[in-house]
Each structure stands twice: as C-alpha cells, then as structure tokens.
Design a protein around this motif. Structure first.
Motif, PDB file in Angstrom:
ATOM      1  N   GLU A 148      15.377   1.688   2.595  1.00  0.00           N
ATOM      2  CA  GLU A 148      14.159   2.506   2.595  1.00  0.00           C
ATOM      3  C   GLU A 148      13.497   2.490   1.220  1.00  0.00           C
ATOM      4  N   ARG A 149      14.330   2.532   0.179  1.00  0.00           N
ATOM      5  CA  ARG A 149      13.788   2.528  -1.188  1.00  0.00           C
ATOM      6  C   ARG A 149      13.113   1.189  -1.503  1.00  0.00           C
ATOM      7  N   LEU A 150      13.748   0.092  -1.070  1.00  0.00           N
ATOM      8  CA  LEU A 150      13.164  -1.233  -1.292  1.00  0.00           C
ATOM      9  C   LEU A 150      11.815  -1.354  -0.597  1.00  0.00           C
ATOM     10  N   GLU A 151      11.740  -0.833   0.593  1.00  0.00           N
ATOM     11  CA  GLU A 151      10.482  -0.879   1.351  1.00  0.00           C
ATOM     12  C   GLU A 151       9.407  -0.049   0.652  1.00  0.00           C
ATOM     13  N   ALA A 152       9.815   1.114   0.121  1.00  0.00           N
ATOM     14  CA  ALA A 152       8.865   1.986  -0.572  1.00  0.00           C
ATOM     15  C   ALA A 152       8.373   1.336  -1.867  1.00  0.00           C
ATOM     16  N   ILE A 153       9.286   0.657  -2.575  1.00  0.00           N
ATOM     17  CA  ILE A 153       8.894  -0.040  -3.809  1.00  0.00           C
ATOM     18  C   ILE A 153       7.895  -1.146  -3.500  1.00  0.00           C
ATOM     19  N   GLU A 154       8.174  -1.882  -2.422  1.00  0.00           N
ATOM     20  CA  GLU A 154       7.275  -2.968  -2.039  1.00  0.00           C
ATOM     21  C   GLU A 154       5.897  -2.430  -1.643  1.00  0.00           C
ATOM     22  N   GLU A 155       5.864  -1.306  -0.966  1.00  0.00           N
ATOM     23  CA  GLU A 155       4.591  -0.695  -0.584  1.00  0.00           C
ATOM     24  C   GLU A 155       3.802  -0.267  -1.826  1.00  0.00           C
ATOM     25  N   LYS A 156       4.502   0.283  -2.805  1.00  0.00           N
ATOM     26  CA  LYS A 156       3.850   0.710  -4.049  1.00  0.00           C
ATOM     27  C   LYS A 156       3.313  -0.505  -4.807  1.00  0.00           C
ATOM     28  N   LEU A 157       4.065  -1.599  -4.787  1.00  0.00           N
ATOM     29  CA  LEU A 157       3.605  -2.837  -5.422  1.00  0.00           C
ATOM     30  C   LEU A 157       2.326  -3.349  -4.767  1.00  0.00           C
ATOM     31  N   GLN A 158       2.308  -3.331  -3.446  1.00  0.00           N
ATOM     32  CA  GLN A 158       1.139  -3.802  -2.720  1.00  0.00           C
ATOM     33  C   GLN A 158      -0.088  -2.946  -3.051  1.00  0.00           C
ATOM     34  N   LYS A 159       0.141  -1.674  -3.274  1.00  0.00           N
ATOM     35  CA  LYS A 159      -0.953  -0.751  -3.560  1.00  0.00           C
ATOM     36  C   LYS A 159      -1.425  -0.847  -5.006  1.00  0.00           C
ATOM     37  N   ASP A 160      -0.470  -0.860  -5.955  1.00  0.00           N
ATOM     38  CA  ASP A 160      -0.821  -0.768  -7.377  1.00  0.00           C
ATOM     39  C   ASP A 160      -0.777  -2.099  -8.124  1.00  0.00           C
ATOM     40  N   GLY A 161      -0.087  -3.103  -7.559  1.00  0.00           N
ATOM     41  CA  GLY A 161       0.013  -4.398  -8.226  1.00  0.00           C
ATOM     42  C   GLY A 161       1.143  -4.501  -9.217  1.00  0.00           C
ATOM     43  N   LYS A 162       1.679  -3.352  -9.651  1.00  0.00           N
ATOM     44  CA  LYS A 162       2.804  -3.344 -10.582  1.00  0.00           C
ATOM     45  C   LYS A 162       3.548  -2.027 -10.471  1.00  0.00           C
ATOM     46  N   VAL A 163       4.805  -2.025 -10.939  1.00  0.00           N
ATOM     47  CA  VAL A 163       5.614  -0.809 -10.968  1.00  0.00           C
ATOM     48  C   VAL A 163       6.386  -0.762 -12.275  1.00  0.00           C
ATOM     49  N   ARG A 164       6.769   0.446 -12.697  1.00  0.00           N
ATOM     50  CA  ARG A 164       7.583   0.626 -13.899  1.00  0.00           C
ATOM     51  C   ARG A 164       8.923   1.241 -13.516  1.00  0.00           C
ATOM     52  N   VAL A 165       9.988   0.767 -14.157  1.00  0.00           N
ATOM     53  CA  VAL A 165      11.345   1.221 -13.860  1.00  0.00           C
ATOM     54  C   VAL A 165      11.473   2.736 -14.036  1.00  0.00           C
ATOM     55  N   LYS A 166      10.972   3.237 -15.144  1.00  0.00           N
ATOM     56  CA  LYS A 166      11.108   4.664 -15.442  1.00  0.00           C
ATOM     57  C   LYS A 166      10.426   5.517 -14.381  1.00  0.00           C
ATOM     58  N   GLU A 167       9.227   5.116 -13.985  1.00  0.00           N
ATOM     59  CA  GLU A 167       8.485   5.878 -12.982  1.00  0.00           C
ATOM     60  C   GLU A 167       9.193   5.864 -11.628  1.00  0.00           C
ATOM     61  N   LEU A 168       9.733   4.708 -11.244  1.00  0.00           N
ATOM     62  CA  LEU A 168      10.451   4.608  -9.971  1.00  0.00           C
ATOM     63  C   LEU A 168      11.733   5.428 -10.000  1.00  0.00           C
ATOM     64  N   SER A 169      12.394   5.437 -11.146  1.00  0.00           N
ATOM     65  CA  SER A 169      13.619   6.221 -11.291  1.00  0.00           C
ATOM     66  C   SER A 169      13.343   7.702 -11.055  1.00  0.00           C
ATOM     67  N   GLU A 170      12.237   8.184 -11.617  1.00  0.00           N
ATOM     68  CA  GLU A 170      11.868   9.595 -11.451  1.00  0.00           C
ATOM     69  C   GLU A 170      11.406   9.867 -10.023  1.00  0.00           C
TER      70      GLU A 170
END
Length: 253
Positions: free
Chosen positions: A5-27
C-alpha cells in the motif's frame, strides 16, 4: 499500512508531484527514513523512478538518458539563465574553454554577440561554428576522435591538445552530483577524462548545471568539490547542499 500500500501511495505521489523526498515520506507514513529508502529502491528496480539525493524523481523525467542532440531544446530557459551568469564572469582578453554542453551552446551564442575579445577553445563543433561568426573571438578546436552522440571530440588526442593550454577560465558541463562523496559526474570515461584534463589546465573552474542535477548523478566521477571554484546554476538547491558547497569552498553562482 502494508508495504504494498505504501509503495502504491509513493508512486501516486510521484505521478502527481514528479518527485518525492525521503524525509517528507517518512513523516507522511510514520516510518523510518531507512524504510522509505528501501521502498524507493524497490520502485527503482521496477523502473518506476530514479533515486536521487534525498529522494526520487519519475524515471521518464530523468534527463540523462537523452543525448546532446535531444537535449538542445531541453530546459532552454534555465540554460539561458545559467549562460548569462557565466557571461558576466568573463573578461576581455581571456583564454577560456567551453566544454561539450548544451548550456555552453547558449553561452557561445551570447559570447558571439557580446563583442568581447577572447580566445575560446572548445571540443564541441556546435560551439565552434557559433563562435566563428564573431570577429572579436579566436575560436580553436581541439580535434581528436569525433563522437557523433555529442557532436564533438573526446579522448586521448583531444586531451593532448588541451594539455598544451593554460586557460583563464573553464566552463564544464555535468550530468549531476553525487552528494555521498561530493563528486561531479558525467556519462562515461572518454568525456570524464577529457573534462578532467580541462580542469587541470584551468585557473578558474566552473561547472554549469541546472538545479535538478544536484539531486542525481551518472556513472563516471571526473572531479570532486575541491577540484572546482564554483557551480553556476539557474536556482539554488536545498539548504543542506548549499552548506556542503560552502564548507568545501565552492562558490554558488
């Protein structure tokens, strides 16, 4: 939340924003940063993203897969900003080197229009053709082995010519920075060794690159922060990168 579920959510956020940060995802997911890094590695292995310093970007947005011909129109506004900053540092009667770089193509255009009296050495045919239009610029090509993918010369023969010069200023292209050991990277050994020779023959050494390249790197390390004087970019990177550059004595322009 399960890993899937987390992997799917990360991928959805990537599709929306184009990038992700480790610290933000951790929080966001209330898990450790190490856990997020493992998630990003899984997604990278699946071709979903490209890991970068402190996070990840979509694989399709990773520009290093393009050759020089493709990159000429990529981020043109950003390259113009960088080229104008580089132009302001150049003084009359200098001998400078313009490395194989699409940003340096834009810089060559600005130099040809500037009226500055210069000697400019380059290993890129596009740059030499542009500079040849200016009566105040003496344009010199390195010659050497021709690589069609970059429309320029790299390798041993070009390096031997470069070694004969003492450049006042050199502008070097890059495919990104590896913040784990503060190295500056490019696509392969031929290009990297040629860039290294230019740095060794120059007094003032600048890397030209867009902000996004602070967050990923390529395969060949041709220099480290202590080998350059500055980095010219369109926008400043995050605070932690700025602090690392400052500690290494690298000027950010």
């Amino acid at each position: 939340m399960f890993t899937e579920e987390r992997l799917e959510a990360i991928e959805e956020k990537l599709q929306k924003d184009g990038k992700v940060r480790v610290k933000e995802l951790s929080e966001l997911f209330q898990v450790s940063e190490d856990c997020i890094r493992k998630d990003l590695k899984i997604l990278e292995n699946g071709g979903k993203l490209k890991r970068t310093y402190g996070g990840a970007i979509l694989s399709k947005d990773y520009p290093l897969e393009r050759n020089v011909i493709d990159r000429k129109g990529y981020h043109l506004e950003k390259k113009t900003v960088i080229a104008k900053k580089a132009l302001d540092l150049i003084n009359d009667n200098e001998t400078i080197f313009l490395d194989i770089s699409t940003t340096n193509i834009k810089l060559a255009e600005l130099l040809a229009e500037s009226g500055k009296k210069l000697v400019v050495v380059s290993n890129m045919i596009d740059i030499l053709q542009i500079l040849a239009r200016s009566p105040s610029i003496t344009a010199i090509g390195t010659g050497g082995t021709m690589f069609s993918s970059v429309n320029g010369f790299m390798g041993a023969a070009a390096i031997e010519v470069i070694k004969q010069y003492s450049f006042d200023r050199a502008y070097i292209g890059s495919c990104g920075i590896d913040m784990t050991d503060y190295s500056i990277t490019t696509l392969g050994a031929e290009d990297g060794l040629t860039k290294k020779a230019v740095l060794q023959s120059s007094r003032h050494k600048y890397v030209l690159m867009e902000k996004e390249k602070f967050y990923f790197n390529d395969s060949f390390k041709f220099a480290h922060f202590e080998d350059i004087n500055g980095i010219i970019t369109d926008e400043f990177p995050d605070k932690d990168i700025i602090e690392a550059l400052d500690a290494a004595g690298v000027r950010l322009v």
